[in-house]
Each structure stands twice: as C-alpha cells, then as structure tokens.
Design a protein around this motif. Structure first.
Motif, PDB file in Angstrom:
ATOM      1  N   ALA A 127      17.033 -10.751 -78.292  1.00 57.69           N
ATOM      2  CA  ALA A 127      16.562  -9.564 -79.296  1.00 57.69           C
ATOM      3  C   ALA A 127      16.771  -9.963 -80.621  1.00 57.69           C
ATOM      4  O   ALA A 127      17.849 -10.580 -80.936  1.00 57.69           O
ATOM      5  N   GLY A 128      16.079  -9.559 -81.625  1.00 57.90           N
ATOM      6  CA  GLY A 128      16.067  -9.917 -82.847  1.00 57.90           C
ATOM      7  C   GLY A 128      15.356 -11.494 -83.212  1.00 57.90           C
ATOM      8  O   GLY A 128      15.214 -11.420 -84.474  1.00 57.90           O
ATOM      9  N   PHE A 129      15.122 -12.172 -82.327  1.00 56.16           N
ATOM     10  CA  PHE A 129      14.487 -13.478 -82.899  1.00 56.16           C
ATOM     11  C   PHE A 129      13.364 -13.187 -83.652  1.00 56.16           C
ATOM     12  O   PHE A 129      13.040 -13.717 -84.855  1.00 56.16           O
ATOM     13  N   TYR A 130      12.309 -12.743 -83.174  1.00 56.94           N
ATOM     14  CA  TYR A 130      10.923 -12.796 -83.593  1.00 56.94           C
ATOM     15  C   TYR A 130      10.937 -11.940 -84.914  1.00 56.94           C
ATOM     16  O   TYR A 130      10.512 -12.235 -86.053  1.00 56.94           O
ATOM     17  N   PRO A 131      11.488 -10.661 -84.939  1.00 55.72           N
ATOM     18  CA  PRO A 131      11.487  -9.893 -85.935  1.00 55.72           C
ATOM     19  C   PRO A 131      12.315 -10.583 -87.276  1.00 55.72           C
ATOM     20  O   PRO A 131      11.991 -10.377 -88.597  1.00 55.72           O
ATOM     21  N   GLY A 132      13.385 -11.062 -86.711  1.00 50.39           N
ATOM     22  CA  GLY A 132      14.106 -11.668 -87.569  1.00 50.39           C
ATOM     23  C   GLY A 132      13.314 -12.876 -88.515  1.00 50.39           C
ATOM     24  O   GLY A 132      13.742 -13.320 -89.790  1.00 50.39           O
ATOM     25  N   ILE A 133      12.711 -13.867 -87.626  1.00 49.21           N
ATOM     26  CA  ILE A 133      11.943 -14.871 -88.472  1.00 49.21           C
ATOM     27  C   ILE A 133      10.721 -14.176 -89.257  1.00 49.21           C
ATOM     28  O   ILE A 133      10.600 -14.691 -90.289  1.00 49.21           O
ATOM     29  N   ILE A 134      10.441 -13.183 -88.863  1.00 47.16           N
ATOM     30  CA  ILE A 134       9.238 -12.290 -89.634  1.00 47.16           C
ATOM     31  C   ILE A 134       9.918 -11.954 -91.093  1.00 47.16           C
ATOM     32  O   ILE A 134       9.511 -12.208 -92.119  1.00 47.16           O
ATOM     33  N   LEU A 135      10.987 -11.310 -90.979  1.00 40.50           N
ATOM     34  CA  LEU A 135      11.758 -10.666 -92.051  1.00 40.50           C
ATOM     35  C   LEU A 135      12.250 -12.119 -93.080  1.00 40.50           C
ATOM     36  O   LEU A 135      12.047 -12.185 -94.140  1.00 40.50           O
ATOM     37  N   TYR A 136      12.662 -13.146 -92.226  1.00 41.56           N
ATOM     38  CA  TYR A 136      12.973 -14.336 -92.996  1.00 41.56           C
ATOM     39  C   TYR A 136      11.753 -15.044 -93.893  1.00 41.56           C
ATOM     40  O   TYR A 136      11.893 -15.317 -94.993  1.00 41.56           O
ATOM     41  N   LEU A 137      10.380 -15.033 -93.322  1.00 47.95           N
ATOM     42  CA  LEU A 137       9.449 -15.614 -93.768  1.00 47.95           C
ATOM     43  C   LEU A 137       8.949 -14.664 -95.232  1.00 47.95           C
ATOM     44  O   LEU A 137       8.531 -15.206 -96.057  1.00 47.95           O
ATOM     45  N   THR A 138       9.304 -13.335 -94.964  1.00 44.15           N
ATOM     46  CA  THR A 138       8.885 -12.580 -96.276  1.00 44.15           C
ATOM     47  C   THR A 138       9.772 -12.827 -97.389  1.00 44.15           C
ATOM     48  O   THR A 138       9.414 -12.505 -98.626  1.00 44.15           O
ATOM     49  N   THR A 139      10.960 -13.504 -97.302  1.00 46.15           N
ATOM     50  CA  THR A 139      11.962 -13.741 -98.370  1.00 46.15           C
ATOM     51  C   THR A 139      11.441 -15.175 -99.041  1.00 46.15           C
ATOM     52  O   THR A 139      11.775 -15.410-100.339  1.00 46.15           O
ATOM     53  N   TRP A 140      10.591 -15.764 -98.315  1.00 44.56           N
ATOM     54  CA  TRP A 140      10.103 -17.042 -98.740  1.00 44.56           C
ATOM     55  C   TRP A 140       8.680 -16.969 -99.325  1.00 44.56           C
ATOM     56  O   TRP A 140       8.408 -17.757-100.440  1.00 44.56           O
ATOM     57  N   PHE A 141       7.682 -16.019 -98.864  1.00 46.57           N
ATOM     58  CA  PHE A 141       6.307 -16.305 -99.038  1.00 46.57           C
ATOM     59  C   PHE A 141       5.987 -14.892 -99.715  1.00 46.57           C
ATOM     60  O   PHE A 141       6.187 -13.851 -98.822  1.00 46.57           O
ATOM     61  N   PRO A 142       5.156 -14.994-100.647  1.00 49.71           N
ATOM     62  CA  PRO A 142       4.522 -13.649-101.197  1.00 49.71           C
ATOM     63  C   PRO A 142       3.413 -12.994-100.450  1.00 49.71           C
ATOM     64  O   PRO A 142       3.048 -13.841 -99.586  1.00 49.71           O
ATOM     65  N   THR A 143       2.955 -11.978-100.432  1.00 53.32           N
ATOM     66  CA  THR A 143       2.137 -11.320 -99.538  1.00 53.32           C
ATOM     67  C   THR A 143       0.802 -12.068 -99.769  1.00 53.32           C
ATOM     68  O   THR A 143      -0.071 -12.143 -98.698  1.00 53.32           O
ATOM     69  N   LYS A 144       0.424 -12.536-100.956  1.00 48.63           N
ATOM     70  CA  LYS A 144      -0.948 -13.163-100.836  1.00 48.63           C
ATOM     71  C   LYS A 144      -1.057 -14.326-100.120  1.00 48.63           C
ATOM     72  O   LYS A 144      -2.189 -14.804 -99.914  1.00 48.63           O
ATOM     73  N   VAL A 145      -0.006 -14.999 -99.466  1.00 50.99           N
ATOM     74  CA  VAL A 145      -0.262 -16.243 -98.501  1.00 50.99           C
ATOM     75  C   VAL A 145       0.212 -15.856 -97.037  1.00 50.99           C
ATOM     76  O   VAL A 145       0.368 -16.844 -96.343  1.00 50.99           O
ATOM     77  N   ARG A 146       0.785 -14.662 -97.022  1.00 47.56           N
ATOM     78  CA  ARG A 146       1.637 -14.454 -95.927  1.00 47.56           C
ATOM     79  C   ARG A 146       0.676 -14.709 -94.527  1.00 47.56           C
ATOM     80  O   ARG A 146       1.248 -14.886 -93.365  1.00 47.56           O
ATOM     81  N   SER A 147      -0.658 -14.162 -94.575  1.00 47.34           N
ATOM     82  CA  SER A 147      -1.197 -14.116 -93.220  1.00 47.34           C
ATOM     83  C   SER A 147      -1.596 -15.460 -92.757  1.00 47.34           C
ATOM     84  O   SER A 147      -1.304 -15.702 -91.455  1.00 47.34           O
ATOM     85  N   GLN A 148      -1.678 -16.459 -93.581  1.00 45.78           N
ATOM     86  CA  GLN A 148      -1.871 -18.056 -93.114  1.00 45.78           C
ATOM     87  C   GLN A 148      -0.579 -18.528 -92.667  1.00 45.78           C
ATOM     88  O   GLN A 148      -0.571 -19.231 -91.976  1.00 45.78           O
ATOM     89  N   ILE A 149       0.479 -17.944 -93.295  1.00 46.50           N
ATOM     90  CA  ILE A 149       1.822 -18.531 -92.681  1.00 46.50           C
ATOM     91  C   ILE A 149       2.313 -17.934 -91.661  1.00 46.50           C
ATOM     92  O   ILE A 149       2.635 -18.604 -90.792  1.00 46.50           O
ATOM     93  N   MET A 150       2.017 -16.506 -91.326  1.00 38.34           N
ATOM     94  CA  MET A 150       2.098 -16.149 -89.928  1.00 38.34           C
ATOM     95  C   MET A 150       1.337 -16.657 -88.973  1.00 38.34           C
ATOM     96  O   MET A 150       1.733 -16.831 -87.803  1.00 38.34           O
ATOM     97  N   ALA A 151      -0.017 -17.157 -89.498  1.00 40.14           N
ATOM     98  CA  ALA A 151      -0.894 -17.667 -88.127  1.00 40.14           C
ATOM     99  C   ALA A 151      -0.350 -19.062 -87.970  1.00 40.14           C
ATOM    100  O   ALA A 151      -0.604 -19.339 -86.684  1.00 40.14           O
ATOM    101  N   ILE A 152       0.310 -19.731 -88.684  1.00 40.42           N
ATOM    102  CA  ILE A 152       0.954 -20.896 -88.330  1.00 40.42           C
ATOM    103  C   ILE A 152       2.076 -20.717 -87.648  1.00 40.42           C
ATOM    104  O   ILE A 152       2.096 -21.584 -86.587  1.00 40.42           O
TER     105      ILE A 152
END
Length: 450
Positions: A127-152
């Motif tokens: 529990a919390g692994f996937y949403p935790g990583i998603i939250l973690y990535l939002t602190t590193w990458f702005p919205t404008k590049v987030r779709s391709q980061i999520m895709a990778i």
C-alpha cells in the motif's frame, strides 16, 4: 541521456536539467515498478499449477487475486501521507522490503483461506508504493513534461508483462519438484527476493527530493525551483484547485478522474490476471514457458504506443484525446474478447487492443492531478485516485471468476468490463483540465467542470 522531448520545454537549459533528473531517477524507479507489478500479477501464472494443488475454484481464485486490493486500498491514503511526512527514501524502502518478504512467504499457502490471507497481507505491505512514486515524481518534474515521465515509469507494467510471462513460466516448468517444492512455490520464493534487494538499494541511493540530490548543481537547483514556482502559480489560476486535504474529497475534478482510473485499471487487471488462463484455454499449447512468451506480445505493442502517447500529450498539451482514444480502444478490445472467446485469433487480438488501450490512457491520466492539487492535498488526492481505482483490481477478477462459474465462460465478464471502459471515457469527456497551464486551449475542448 535524452529522455525528455525538447519540444515540451521552453529552453535548452530546462531540457538538459530534466533529462539529467530523468536519467538519474527513472532507471531505479522503473526497475522497482517492474518488480512491484510482477509480484502483483504473478498469481495469474501461479494459478495454472496452484489451483489444483491447494484446491482453488475459479471464483476462489478470482476472489483471492482481487482481495489483494482490499488491504492495499485501506492503507493507501495513510501510507501516502506518511511518505509526505517522513520522506520518500525511507518509506518506499520500507514498503519494498516488507512486500518482498510477504511475496516469498506466499509459498506456504495450503488452501483458499491461507491464500486469501497472503493476498491481503501483500496488499497491506505494498500500500502506498504506486501513489507514493507518483507524488514523488511531481516534486521533480513540472506539468509540461509529466506525461512522458509517467509513460516511462509506467513502462514498468509493460516490461513486467513482457518478462513476467516467460520468467514465471520458465520457473514453474523448470523447478517444479526441486527440493520438494512445486513450481508455483518456487515462483513466489524467487520473485519476492528482488523487492527486498531493491528496498536496500533505495535506502542507500534514493534522494528525498531536489534539495538533497548531491548530483544537482546550485544553478540546476535554482532553475528547478523557479520552474516549480511557475507551475504552482499556473495551478492556482485554474478552477477547481485544492490545497487542503479536506477539500480533496469534495472536489468534483478528482472524482471524475477516480471514475476514469477505476475503469482503466479494471481493464488492466482483467487482462493481467486472466490472460494466461485464456491463452491456455485456446488449446494451442500446454507448455507454461510458451504460454508466457505468447502473453508477453501485447505488452510490447502497448509499451510502444504508450511512449508515443506520452510525448504527444506533452508536445501538444492535449490530455483528453489520448485518454479518450485509449479507453475507447480498450472498450473495443474487451468487447472483441468477449464476443469471440471461442475464436483464438480474434479473442487474442481483443486482448492486445485492451492492453494497448489501457497503457495509452495511463500516463496522461496520471499527469492531471498535479495540475490542480498541491502539498498534502496532492498526496491525499493521488492516493484517493489509486485507492478507489484499485478497487477495480478486486472487482474485475472476482466478477470474471463468478461469471465464468455461473455461465461456463468468461465472455460475459469481458463484455461487462467493456462497459466500464466506456464509462471511463465518458468521465474523461468531462475532465476539467486537459491542457498544460498556459498552453492555448482549442475551441474543441469541453467546458471546464467546476
């Protein structure tokens, strides 16, 4: 390493910065997600031997496969809030080590009840692994590049799907009976170990955020902070934004995305949990290793399509089109599988379309919450999406198992899930934010829903 599309950022400095961050973080995070998804879906292959060994009916298997998500969902929001408090490095490492141990201990199950218990415990551990990583990535990458980061990052599902079949089938076929253990027991023992090892690596190597990343220069850190400030300012200008936890649960925007995520995950888990059984039912082969190779093909095509969709979404700022297209393709694929379950070529083509559709929709879906949530509200909102969405992981396998026992076929179950995908597409049509803040909004965009 150039992992970011140059057209999605404003300057060469930003391109170098986010490509650098991506090359530092994504290999480890991607590998962790591969192991996570593999440990979650390997029960689909284990079932081919385990059902007869411990006396599982199709309905009991469907219940056990899905009951994982009950423990997962109950602890998901608290886990994400704890990550927000104590930091990603410690909390994600804890999650991985515990779930690896639970996966390995699943080899001890002896009947339906112990199988249910093991699956619930695995859900609680992860529990919390996937949403935790998603939250973690939002602190590193702005919205404008987030779709391709999520895709990778979400390519972890694709890689797990491609490798999981051959590896799981090979383990079960090659080690069956070794040292007195069945092949399905070896499967759990060997596939749980990488999570423990990666948890230790995470504890040593994963920075909590940009401020603690030693490999960022002062200039890069300043540029990153400026981008984050601009992103937050753009977010505040959008309707329906939320910054406090209490506002999240009254936010219509989030609930529309919850519906879309529930529908998308129902497709994903139905395909992942039942594809090995469907392929074996074709009667083309009984060889577990060959079944594993056949089931890996849809994930390869899905991964290619998903990467293109992520880049398209960030280049154009358009999130609605790839989301709707993905869910529509999944709907068509599930319908084909249901209608032509007795025709191997058509049924398998439907599984391929369903897999491709859900993967195309996923990265753009997960780029949206950070556009109108921030701070602790982002932690709670992302966890809410995954909590309710992952209930589909309980509903979809269980429904298919029950329907199969009642009718003798999985066909009606897949047609029902096609309706779920259609409902998700309708929710996306009313989704509030489909373009990156600051990008031009075409006349074809639907009105904002408040």
């Amino acid at each position: 390493m150039d992992l970011i599309n140059r057209a999605s950022v404003d300057s060469e400095e930003q391109h170098r910065l986010y490509s650098k961050i991506a090359s530092r973080l994504l290999p480890l995070l991607l590998l962790m997600y591969v192991v996570s998804f593999l440990d979650r879906i390997n029960v689909g292959f284990a079932k081919l031997q385990m059902a007869g060994s411990i006396g599982l009916s199709d309905a009991q298997y469907g219940l056990g496969a899905g009951i994982f998500f009950l423990g997962y969902c109950v602890f998901e929001i608290p886990s994400n809030l704890m990550l927000h408090r104590v930091g990603a490095r410690l909390w994600i490492a804890r999650i991985m080590i515990v779930w690896g141990l639970v996966t390995m201990l699943t080899l001890l199950v002896q009947g339906p009840r112990s199988f249910y218990a093991a699956r619930v415990l695995l859900g609680v551990a992860e529990a919390g692994f996937y949403p935790g990583i998603i939250l973690y990535l939002t602190t590193w990458f702005p919205t404008k590049v987030r779709s391709q980061i999520m895709a990778i990052f979400i390519c972890g599902i694709v890689i797990a799907g491609m490798l999981g079949g051959p590896i799981s089938g090979g383990i079960m076929a090659g080690l069956d009976g070794a040292w007195g253990f069945a092949g399905w027991q070896w499967l759990f023992a060997l596939e749980g170990l990488p999570a423990i090892l990666l948890g230790i690596v995470c504890l040593r190597s994963l920075p909590n955020g940009p401020a603690s990343a030693r490999w960022l220069t002062d200039e890069e850190r300043t540029l990153h902070e400026e981008d984050q400030r601009r992103d937050r300012a753009a977010t505040r200008s959008l309707p329906g934004q939320a910054y406090r936890i209490g506002l999240v649960f009254r936010n219509r925007n989030i609930w529309l995305l919850v519906i879309a995520n529930f529908s998308n995950l129902a497709t994903s888990y139905a395909v992942s949990f039942w594809m090995p059984q469907i392929v074996r039912n074709f009667g083309l082969t009984k060889n577990l290793a060959v079944i594993g190779l056949i089931t890996s093909a849809p994930f390869l095509l899905a991964g290619i399509a998903m990467l293109f969709a992520g880049r398209y979404a960030d280049r154009t700022g358009d999130r609605r089109r790839p989301l709707c297209v993905g869910l529509f393709v999944a709907c068509v694929g599930l319908t084909m599988t249901g209608l032509y379950m007795s025709v191997p070529g058509a049924a398998f083509s439907g599984l391929v379309l369903a897999c491709v559709g859900t993967m195309v929709a996923t990265p753009t879906l997960w780029a949206l919450p950070g556009m109108f949530l921030s701070g602790s509200a982002a932690a709670a909102g992302i966890a809410l999406m995954t909590t309710v969405g992952n209930l589909s992981g309980y509903v979809a396998p269980f429904l298919i198992g029950v329907i199969k026992e009642a009718t003798g076929s999985m066909a009606y179950g897949f047609i029902l899930l096609a309706g779920f995908a259609l409902a998700g597409m309708i929710a996306v049509l009313y989704a509030p934010v489909t373009r990156t803040p600051g990008s031009p909004s075409p006349a074809t965009d639907a009105p904002v829903v408040r």
